[in-house]
Design a protein around this motif. Sequence first.
Motif, PDB file in Angstrom:
ATOM      1  N   SER A  73       0.817  -1.209   0.000  1.00 36.75           N
ATOM      2  CA  SER A  73       0.000   0.000   0.000  1.00 36.75           C
ATOM      3  C   SER A  73       0.858   1.271   0.000  1.00 36.75           C
ATOM      4  O   SER A  73       2.022   1.258   0.430  1.00 36.75           O
ATOM      5  CB  SER A  73      -0.903   0.024   1.232  1.00 36.75           C
ATOM      6  OG  SER A  73      -0.132   0.329   2.388  1.00 36.75           O
ATOM      7  N   LEU A  99      -4.794   6.916   5.739  1.00 35.48           N
ATOM      8  CA  LEU A  99      -6.000   6.887   4.916  1.00 35.48           C
ATOM      9  C   LEU A  99      -5.845   7.803   3.702  1.00 35.48           C
ATOM     10  O   LEU A  99      -6.220   7.441   2.579  1.00 35.48           O
ATOM     11  CB  LEU A  99      -7.209   7.308   5.746  1.00 35.48           C
ATOM     12  CG  LEU A  99      -8.570   7.232   5.053  1.00 35.48           C
ATOM     13  CD1 LEU A  99      -8.987   5.788   4.854  1.00 35.48           C
ATOM     14  CD2 LEU A  99      -9.629   7.982   5.864  1.00 35.48           C
ATOM     15  N   ASN A 124      -3.548   6.209   1.037  1.00 35.76           N
ATOM     16  CA  ASN A 124      -4.178   5.119   0.301  1.00 35.76           C
ATOM     17  C   ASN A 124      -5.299   5.605  -0.611  1.00 35.76           C
ATOM     18  O   ASN A 124      -5.379   5.223  -1.781  1.00 35.76           O
ATOM     19  CB  ASN A 124      -4.703   4.065   1.277  1.00 35.76           C
ATOM     20  CG  ASN A 124      -3.577   3.302   1.956  1.00 35.76           C
ATOM     21  OD1 ASN A 124      -2.421   3.372   1.539  1.00 35.76           O
ATOM     22  ND2 ASN A 124      -3.905   2.572   3.003  1.00 35.76           N
ATOM     23  N   ASN A 125      -6.169   6.450  -0.066  1.00 32.51           N
ATOM     24  CA  ASN A 125      -7.308   6.908  -0.874  1.00 32.51           C
ATOM     25  C   ASN A 125      -6.881   7.803  -2.036  1.00 32.51           C
ATOM     26  O   ASN A 125      -7.526   7.818  -3.086  1.00 32.51           O
ATOM     27  CB  ASN A 125      -8.334   7.619   0.003  1.00 32.51           C
ATOM     28  CG  ASN A 125      -9.219   6.657   0.764  1.00 32.51           C
ATOM     29  OD1 ASN A 125      -9.270   5.468   0.463  1.00 32.51           O
ATOM     30  ND2 ASN A 125      -9.931   7.160   1.755  1.00 32.51           N
ATOM     31  N   THR A 183      -7.738  -4.713  -0.142  1.00 33.83           N
ATOM     32  CA  THR A 183      -6.571  -4.551   0.717  1.00 33.83           C
ATOM     33  C   THR A 183      -6.469  -5.704   1.686  1.00 33.83           C
ATOM     34  O   THR A 183      -7.482  -6.191   2.203  1.00 33.83           O
ATOM     35  CB  THR A 183      -6.613  -3.208   1.481  1.00 33.83           C
ATOM     36  OG1 THR A 183      -5.363  -3.024   2.177  1.00 33.83           O
ATOM     37  CG2 THR A 183      -7.739  -3.160   2.490  1.00 33.83           C
ATOM     38  N   LEU A 201     -10.319   2.509   9.026  1.00 29.19           N
ATOM     39  CA  LEU A 201     -10.000   1.523   7.991  1.00 29.19           C
ATOM     40  C   LEU A 201     -11.244   0.940   7.339  1.00 29.19           C
ATOM     41  O   LEU A 201     -11.373   0.919   6.109  1.00 29.19           O
ATOM     42  CB  LEU A 201      -9.154   0.398   8.606  1.00 29.19           C
ATOM     43  CG  LEU A 201      -8.863  -0.813   7.727  1.00 29.19           C
ATOM     44  CD1 LEU A 201      -8.021  -0.417   6.522  1.00 29.19           C
ATOM     45  CD2 LEU A 201      -8.149  -1.896   8.549  1.00 29.19           C
ATOM     46  N   GLU A 248     -11.774   3.707   4.124  1.00 33.90           N
ATOM     47  CA  GLU A 248     -10.857   3.390   3.033  1.00 33.90           C
ATOM     48  C   GLU A 248     -11.661   2.937   1.820  1.00 33.90           C
ATOM     49  O   GLU A 248     -12.519   2.063   1.930  1.00 33.90           O
ATOM     50  CB  GLU A 248      -9.842   2.323   3.442  1.00 33.90           C
ATOM     51  CG  GLU A 248      -8.783   2.106   2.373  1.00 33.90           C
ATOM     52  CD  GLU A 248      -7.486   1.547   2.926  1.00 33.90           C
ATOM     53  OE1 GLU A 248      -6.844   2.228   3.748  1.00 33.90           O
ATOM     54  OE2 GLU A 248      -7.124   0.426   2.536  1.00 33.90           O
TER      55      GLU A 248
END
Length: 381
Positions: A144, A230, A233-234, A248, A272, A276
């Motif tokens: 990630s 977050l 990742n986003n 994930t 999470l 996410e």
Amino acid sequence: MPKFNGQPLHYDIVGSFLRPKELKDARKDFENHEIDHDQLTKVENEEITKLVAKEKEVGLKIVTDGEFRRSYWHLDTFWGFEGIKHTKQEHGYIFHDVETRNDSAQVEGKIKFNPSHPDLEAYKFLYNLTKDDDSIVARQSIPSPAQLYAELVRGPENIAALEKFYGKDTEALVQDIGKAYHDLIIALYEVGCRDVKLDDCTWGMLADKNFWKTMTDNYDDIEDLQKLYLRFNNEAIKNLPDDLRISTHVCRGNYASTWAASGGYQPVAHTLFAEENVDAYYLEFDDNRSGDFAPLKEVTPGKEVVLGLVTSKKPELEDSVNLVKRIHEAAQYVPLENLSLSTQCGFASTEEGNHLTEKQQWKKIKLVIDTADEVWQTVQN
């Protein structure tokens, strides 16, 4: 759950497999300069071809290349980006009763996607093996974006290198990492990939208060760090094609059958599981160290949860009756039709691999498939 030919698929894998002896020998010969890179690649290609055939033979529908071209589940991907170099630290990662090799990744310039990224080249080979076979689909797993950030701030030398190029500008870092990842994912999509999984140990570490104490005295810091993870990742997975499945896997460490963190998902579930922007979560629930299923109540309705109830760390087979029972316990929080079964992690997150044989590895996979068939075929009937 993942779908295959439009139908729900209730068994799955995390993706890495034990490296066969032929591959280990070839990699050792390469490191000793006894064979060149082309010769190593030839062995990798041969062993990946055999692996995909075995995956298909045992009944898997989602297949991988076993991560046979990687040394680590994460660092090889990081080294493939522009602006990041391979370094060594004084110590490796500290696991339960063991320390890993001491490789790391460090910033040496602005972070960008590399059009010749090794993961892209690896997927092209895997896709060519599977593209004409309607019975299987090829998945690509990558670490990630949050995991990359965690590596870039692991230790004072990495932090100093990061600040040399980014200063205190976290926003610029979020944007650059996000774009590098987004570009990699789009490049994978353009060569045929429709299933990308983000492997992520950051949340598991945050959920472990004892682990966190080794980093700071203030456990309240995790709220800010959750928001930052977050964002990383986003940012990377926004504005992707609708027919690209993004999932994930949330891990607590998997090295030579040992672990790094413990504790349930509750401390991070509200971020999470609720925020996410992935389609599915692959979660570890293989032992008492993993906590209970209660945090699953935070999962956004309609999202998939793949239950990692079968351990990849030990050769002993789980009791299928107990597995069925635990699946139905999890269904108190997530509808059964949105659940699937897998091993809790891969069998070789690094090239060392876990402490079981290839034969035992495939027995684990068969147990996952047979148990899932028992649960969901019974429901369908």
